[in-house]
Design an enzyme around this catalytic site. Sequence first.
Site, short mmCIF file in Angstrom:
data_model
loop_
_atom_site.label_atom_id
_atom_site.label_comp_id
_atom_site.label_asym_id
_atom_site.label_seq_id
_atom_site.Cartn_x
_atom_site.Cartn_y
_atom_site.Cartn_z
CB SER A 7 -0.87 0.02 1.26
OG SER A 7 -1.50 1.27 1.42
CE1 TYR A 51 -3.16 -1.70 5.87
CE2 TYR A 51 -2.68 0.55 5.19
CZ TYR A 51 -3.14 -0.73 4.88
OH TYR A 51 -3.55 -1.03 3.60
N1 LIG Z 1 -8.89 -0.78 0.04
C1 LIG Z 1 -7.86 0.06 -0.13
O1 LIG Z 1 -8.02 1.27 -0.35
C2 LIG Z 1 -6.45 -0.47 -0.07
C3 LIG Z 1 -5.40 0.43 -0.31
C4 LIG Z 1 -4.10 -0.03 -0.24
C5 LIG Z 1 -3.87 -1.36 0.06
N2 LIG Z 1 -4.89 -2.20 0.30
C6 LIG Z 1 -4.57 -3.60 0.64
O2 LIG Z 1 -5.34 -4.46 -0.17
C7 LIG Z 1 -5.58 -5.69 0.53
C8 LIG Z 1 -7.05 -6.05 0.40
O3 LIG Z 1 -7.78 -5.03 1.04
P1 LIG Z 1 -9.35 -4.83 0.80
O4 LIG Z 1 -9.55 -3.38 0.69
O5 LIG Z 1 -9.84 -5.74 -0.27
O6 LIG Z 1 -9.90 -5.29 2.23
P2 LIG Z 1 -11.07 -6.29 2.68
O7 LIG Z 1 -12.22 -6.19 1.77
O8 LIG Z 1 -11.27 -6.03 4.13
O9 LIG Z 1 -10.39 -7.72 2.49
C9 LIG Z 1 -9.38 -8.15 3.34
C10 LIG Z 1 -9.45 -9.66 3.42
O10 LIG Z 1 -8.42 -10.09 4.33
C11 LIG Z 1 -9.00 -11.08 5.16
N3 LIG Z 1 -8.32 -11.24 6.44
C12 LIG Z 1 -8.17 -10.30 7.40
N4 LIG Z 1 -7.54 -10.85 8.46
C13 LIG Z 1 -7.31 -12.15 8.16
C14 LIG Z 1 -6.73 -13.24 8.86
N5 LIG Z 1 -6.28 -13.12 10.11
N6 LIG Z 1 -6.63 -14.44 8.23
C15 LIG Z 1 -7.11 -14.59 6.98
N7 LIG Z 1 -7.69 -13.60 6.27
C16 LIG Z 1 -7.79 -12.41 6.86
C17 LIG Z 1 -10.42 -10.60 5.37
O11 LIG Z 1 -11.20 -11.64 5.88
P3 LIG Z 1 -12.58 -11.31 6.67
O12 LIG Z 1 -13.51 -10.79 5.64
O13 LIG Z 1 -12.95 -12.64 7.19
O14 LIG Z 1 -12.24 -10.30 7.71
C18 LIG Z 1 -10.78 -10.19 3.96
O15 LIG Z 1 -11.15 -11.31 3.20
C19 LIG Z 1 -5.07 -5.48 1.95
O16 LIG Z 1 -3.81 -6.08 2.08
C20 LIG Z 1 -4.95 -3.97 2.06
O17 LIG Z 1 -3.94 -3.57 2.98
C21 LIG Z 1 -6.18 -1.80 0.23
#
Ligand SMILES: NC(=O)c1ccc[n+]([C@@H]2O[C@H](COP(=O)([O-])OP(=O)(O)OC[C@H]3O[C@@H](n4cnc5c(N)ncnc54)[C@H](OP(=O)(O)O)[C@@H]3O)[C@@H](O)[C@H]2O)c1
Length: 319
Positions: A159, A184
């Site tokens: 990120s 984070y």
């Molecule tokens: N969204 C943004 O703007 C953004 C920006 C920069 C980087 N990112 C990165 O992109 C990635 C995906 O983010 P997203 O926005 O798609 O978030 P999201 O919709 O919250 O998805 C995150 C996923 O990670 C899973 N997870 C969390 N803790 C876990 C654990 N202990 N064991 C196994 N799985 C786990 C969650 O499972 P549950 O649903 O069961 O909690 C969910 O399926 C992350 O690494 C985030 O840091 C996102």
Amino acid sequence: MKTMTRQRPIGSGYGADSTAEDVLTGIDLTGRTALVTGGYSGLGLAATRALAGAGARVVVPARRPGPAAEALRGVPKTEVRPLDLADLGAVRAFCADLAATGRRFDLVVCGAGVMACPETRVGPGWEGHFAVNHLGHFALVNLLRPALAGGARVVSVASAGHFLSGIRWDDPHFRRDYDPWLAYAQSKTANALFAVHLDALGAADGVRAFAVHPGSILTPLQRHVPRASWEALGWITPDGRPAPGFKTPEQGAATAVWAATAPLLADRGGLYCQDCDVAAPATTDDMLVGGVKPWAVDPEAAARLWSLSADLTGTDAFS
Ligand SMILES: NC(=O)c1ccc[n+]([C@@H]2O[C@H](COP(=O)([O-])OP(=O)(O)OC[C@H]3O[C@@H](n4cnc5c(N)ncnc54)[C@H](OP(=O)(O)O)[C@@H]3O)[C@@H](O)[C@H]2O)c1
């Protein structure tokens, strides 16, 4: 720094508006197997859909298998398997079960993550972001090593949040001064450095690694940030829509899917990517502009983090 000079866009032809489906145009993944952590929510779900749509079989580890199966209902060739990345014993069991199937993986997207959580201690007292976002994936990829034989691409979803912190070598677990955003940020720098050293160790055997910044996308990731503050943070407009510059989940998945599959990246690795191309060095502190900060691609820091992570998790299959 040599790694910084390699951080140059390569003219992929795709950009910030491209979707995961766009970057798979003309790519047939029939016969390929992918593993996508977090592949049932947000960007991960969009990545899983796109990879399966291009013909890949996709294994989706899930800490909540029920909702995961529900989210993936109707998406062909997907398989949910239980995994909590916060539990190293569960990571070991997950990899042992997979090994028993004899399956090998061509693509691994380490996309699961948590953000800005209240202080959380995991296992032996590890800081939660560092443990789940970094150490869980570190152990997973190392334990999957036999299933990557013959070559694979590993994509570590980092990120622009890495802008806020390098690795706190003297206190990676925030024994003092816990701050959810810095925690984070450290974990996202760790995700970027993981790709640098994994690639350095794996390239000779065809295991190549990339880190990506997906962009800014409203997903369940923001669940720990009170909705009342989203407008002040610049995430939403006064009428509640995603702010300009935010991406859809399909656009947010594109850089990870591009890094996992682009023919243009053959014979490359250890690079940090954004907007479906290799990212340039950051010239600003504006995360929406992005680019990569030097501490996230520093090979010495990457080797040091690898060694720390190997000691903590007891896994090191590439050195
Ligand atoms: N969204 C943004 O703007 C953004 C920006 C920069 C980087 N990112 C990165 O992109 C990635 C995906 O983010 P997203 O926005 O798609 O978030 P999201 O919709 O919250 O998805 C995150 C996923 O990670 C899973 N997870 C969390 N803790 C876990 C654990 N202990 N064991 C196994 N799985 C786990 C969650 O499972 P549950 O649903 O069961 O909690 C969910 O399926 C992350 O690494 C985030 O840091 C996102």
